[in-house]
Write a protein that holds these residues in place. Sequence first.
Motif, PDB file in Angstrom:
ATOM      1  N   ALA A  38      25.460  18.456   5.354  1.00 39.44           N
ATOM      2  CA  ALA A  38      25.325  16.909   4.851  1.00 39.44           C
ATOM      3  C   ALA A  38      24.679  17.451   3.967  1.00 39.44           C
ATOM      4  CB  ALA A  38      23.078  16.699   5.585  1.00 39.44           C
ATOM      5  N   ALA A  39      25.037  18.859   3.556  1.00 42.80           N
ATOM      6  CA  ALA A  39      24.320  19.411   2.117  1.00 42.80           C
ATOM      7  C   ALA A  39      25.904  19.509   1.114  1.00 42.80           C
ATOM      8  CB  ALA A  39      24.054  20.834   2.297  1.00 42.80           C
ATOM      9  N   GLY A  40      26.796  18.631   1.597  1.00 41.45           N
ATOM     10  CA  GLY A  40      27.956  18.704   0.393  1.00 41.45           C
ATOM     11  C   GLY A  40      29.158  19.875   1.220  1.00 41.45           C
ATOM     12  N   ILE A  78      13.435  33.404  -3.099  1.00 47.11           N
ATOM     13  CA  ILE A  78      13.984  33.630  -3.992  1.00 47.11           C
ATOM     14  C   ILE A  78      13.195  32.156  -4.731  1.00 47.11           C
ATOM     15  CG2 ILE A  78      14.996  33.244  -6.089  1.00 47.11           C
ATOM     16  CD1 ILE A  78      16.648  36.137  -4.866  1.00 47.11           C
ATOM     17  N   CYS A  79      13.826  31.446  -3.340  1.00 46.59           N
ATOM     18  CA  CYS A  79      13.298  29.508  -4.059  1.00 46.59           C
ATOM     19  C   CYS A  79      11.634  29.583  -3.815  1.00 46.59           C
ATOM     20  CB  CYS A  79      13.711  29.021  -2.912  1.00 46.59           C
ATOM     21  SG  CYS A  79      16.112  28.487  -3.724  1.00 46.59           S
ATOM     22  N   ARG A  80      11.142  29.889  -2.671  1.00 48.31           N
ATOM     23  CA  ARG A  80       9.748  30.099  -2.997  1.00 48.31           C
ATOM     24  C   ARG A  80       9.083  30.910  -3.946  1.00 48.31           C
ATOM     25  NH1 ARG A  80      10.728  30.431   2.233  1.00 48.31           N
ATOM     26  NH2 ARG A  80      10.100  32.426   2.364  1.00 48.31           N
ATOM     27  N   ARG A  81       9.167  32.241  -4.701  1.00 45.40           N
ATOM     28  CA  ARG A  81       9.329  32.242  -5.836  1.00 45.40           C
ATOM     29  C   ARG A  81       9.310  32.457  -7.089  1.00 45.40           C
ATOM     30  NH1 ARG A  81      11.471  36.897  -3.251  1.00 45.40           N
ATOM     31  NH2 ARG A  81      12.709  37.244  -5.560  1.00 45.40           N
ATOM     32  N   ALA A  89      19.563  22.525  -1.307  1.00 46.01           N
ATOM     33  CA  ALA A  89      19.601  22.307  -2.744  1.00 46.01           C
ATOM     34  C   ALA A  89      18.927  23.986  -3.890  1.00 46.01           C
ATOM     35  CB  ALA A  89      19.198  21.249  -3.776  1.00 46.01           C
ATOM     36  N   CYS A  90      18.272  23.810  -3.290  1.00 47.55           N
ATOM     37  CA  CYS A  90      17.478  25.243  -4.438  1.00 47.55           C
ATOM     38  C   CYS A  90      17.980  26.030  -3.591  1.00 47.55           C
ATOM     39  CB  CYS A  90      16.258  25.612  -3.524  1.00 47.55           C
ATOM     40  SG  CYS A  90      15.449  26.775  -4.941  1.00 47.55           S
ATOM     41  N   ARG A  91      18.518  26.525  -2.046  1.00 45.27           N
ATOM     42  CA  ARG A  91      18.872  27.916  -1.581  1.00 45.27           C
ATOM     43  C   ARG A  91      20.771  27.886  -1.916  1.00 45.27           C
ATOM     44  NH1 ARG A  91      17.361  25.028   2.964  1.00 45.27           N
ATOM     45  NH2 ARG A  91      15.058  26.362   3.449  1.00 45.27           N
ATOM     46  N   GLY A  92      21.154  26.937  -1.930  1.00 40.58           N
ATOM     47  CA  GLY A  92      22.974  26.981  -2.479  1.00 40.58           C
ATOM     48  C   GLY A  92      22.883  27.094  -4.221  1.00 40.58           C
ATOM     49  N   LEU A  93      21.564  26.707  -4.898  1.00 37.07           N
ATOM     50  CA  LEU A  93      21.879  27.216  -6.563  1.00 37.07           C
ATOM     51  C   LEU A  93      21.283  28.153  -6.492  1.00 37.07           C
ATOM     52  CD1 LEU A  93      19.686  23.550  -7.649  1.00 37.07           C
ATOM     53  CD2 LEU A  93      22.451  25.071  -7.596  1.00 37.07           C
TER      54      LEU A  93
END
Length: 122
Positions: A38-40, A78-81, A89-93
Amino acid sequence: MRKVLMSMALTGLILGVALSTQVGLFVVQPRPAEAAGAAGGLTPVSAERAKPAETPAGMVYLMTRAADMRFLDSPDAICRRQFDRDNDACRGLVQGWVMRESRVLATLPYSEALWRMASGGG
């Protein structure tokens, strides 16, 4: 004999401090196969480049630390911080950025306990 032991202890301490500031553990949580699709169709990024989903297995990477990376870190943390969000999407980036900016020294098996500590969940 006492001087040798003291110098060995001091050397060990200095080496430990140096390593903890220069290397870190980056914990990538496993994703279900349907979530990866689902995430590409992308799963955790390899050291060379992103590749299509083959296995959603989690990994722990021993790597040189990138800027803003802690000794024990994860894409979720890192995404939360940095971005105040926690989605695929954020996790992948973030994972792609960390893999490009750092050098993987070793790949270790996934550990749920390490992931919980890295992501702040326990």
